[in-house]
Design a protein around this motif. Sequence first.
Motif, PDB file in Angstrom:
ATOM      1  N   ALA A  46      13.954  -3.222 -10.146  1.00  0.00           N
ATOM      2  CA  ALA A  46      13.690  -4.539 -10.731  1.00  0.00           C
ATOM      3  C   ALA A  46      13.661  -5.674  -9.720  1.00  0.00           C
ATOM      4  N   LYS A  47      13.969  -5.397  -8.477  1.00  0.00           N
ATOM      5  CA  LYS A  47      13.998  -6.454  -7.467  1.00  0.00           C
ATOM      6  C   LYS A  47      13.582  -5.875  -6.121  1.00  0.00           C
ATOM      7  N   PRO A  48      13.327  -6.718  -5.141  1.00  0.00           N
ATOM      8  CA  PRO A  48      12.957  -6.202  -3.816  1.00  0.00           C
ATOM      9  C   PRO A  48      14.064  -5.325  -3.248  1.00  0.00           C
ATOM     10  N   LEU A  49      13.658  -4.345  -2.443  1.00  0.00           N
ATOM     11  CA  LEU A  49      14.607  -3.430  -1.837  1.00  0.00           C
ATOM     12  C   LEU A  49      14.357  -3.418  -0.338  1.00  0.00           C
TER      13      LEU A  49
ATOM     14  N   ARG B 174       8.350  -3.405  -2.400  1.00  0.00           N
ATOM     15  CA  ARG B 174       8.051  -3.806  -3.776  1.00  0.00           C
ATOM     16  C   ARG B 174       7.820  -2.520  -4.549  1.00  0.00           C
ATOM     17  N   THR B 175       8.821  -2.143  -5.351  1.00  0.00           N
ATOM     18  CA  THR B 175       8.872  -0.816  -5.951  1.00  0.00           C
ATOM     19  C   THR B 175       8.830  -0.910  -7.471  1.00  0.00           C
ATOM     20  N   PRO B 176       7.857  -0.266  -8.130  1.00  0.00           N
ATOM     21  CA  PRO B 176       7.742  -0.369  -9.590  1.00  0.00           C
ATOM     22  C   PRO B 176       9.002   0.069 -10.338  1.00  0.00           C
ATOM     23  N   ALA B 177       9.735   1.025  -9.789  1.00  0.00           N
ATOM     24  CA  ALA B 177      10.887   1.582 -10.489  1.00  0.00           C
ATOM     25  C   ALA B 177      12.166   0.774 -10.280  1.00  0.00           C
TER      26      ALA B 177
END
Length: 299
Positions: free
Chosen positions: A130-133, A125-128
């Motif tokens: 827009a979706k899960p990675l 879950r990465t702020p930069a």
Amino acid sequence: MADFFEEMTDRAAHGDPVPTAVVHPVDRRSLGGALAAAEAGFIAPILVGPRTKIEAAGIGTGAHRIVDVPHSHAAAARAVKLVHEGAAGALMKGALHTDEMLAEVIARDTGIRTERRISHIFVMRTPAYAKPLLITDAAINVMPDLLAKRDIVQNAIDLALALGIETPKVAILSATEEVNPRLSSTIDAAALCKMADRGQIEGGLLDGPLAFDIAVSPDAVEAKKLKSEVAGAADILVVPDLVAGNMLAKQLDYLGGADAFGIALGAQVPIILTSRADGVEERKISAALAKLVAERASL
């Protein structure tokens, strides 16, 4: 992004919790994570380890079953046996080394391996972004060959589908977008894409080789004038080896403000596989991943 994880945990909370053998939960992080996942409705924990150490963690185990064994190695062996007995539908790592736990999982005569290679997937879950990675494999397979990478890709696609990501976009990472015989990761990437074309990998859309910036940045894709249905919008990043994946995931975690949740697939049951440094929240969300995978496997 927040909506995705909220919806995911809401889905995981429905239905019966997965009976889960928690291996050696003898500290506050591992025991607290298991109990939090139980409270959320994701798992029904079976706490496998030395009873005195589990109780000494100082949290309280409530009415959850404790299987008393003398040490961590015995805990791993007993947890795997619980899977064979049908008492556990998932495993959860506690306060022990990953290698110690996986040694019992892959044991030739007593383990729970399948024909598919076991691999680890981080869900970030990465702020930069827009979706899960999803990043794989950053924890188990050190230098996988082409056939191992095929399984690594398929495991990640299976997880993405269980999370509700339709036709996940899979970027096979290297240092360039060009196939270069001197860079073996580019050869593997091209071969994996062709394997997907031939039906040897199913359920996802593959492209590679792709450099990291091309995989996640539409601006980089536009600047390099690359035509790809995956580039700039990847759901899954497949790294060339464990070192690259481990560095990438931990950089996002420690410098990029990301949260990392982890699970291993390819065994007979999903394995909730987090770092010993992970807190309660990471362990709880990782348990939600296992619940969704187990539900999809039972359909």
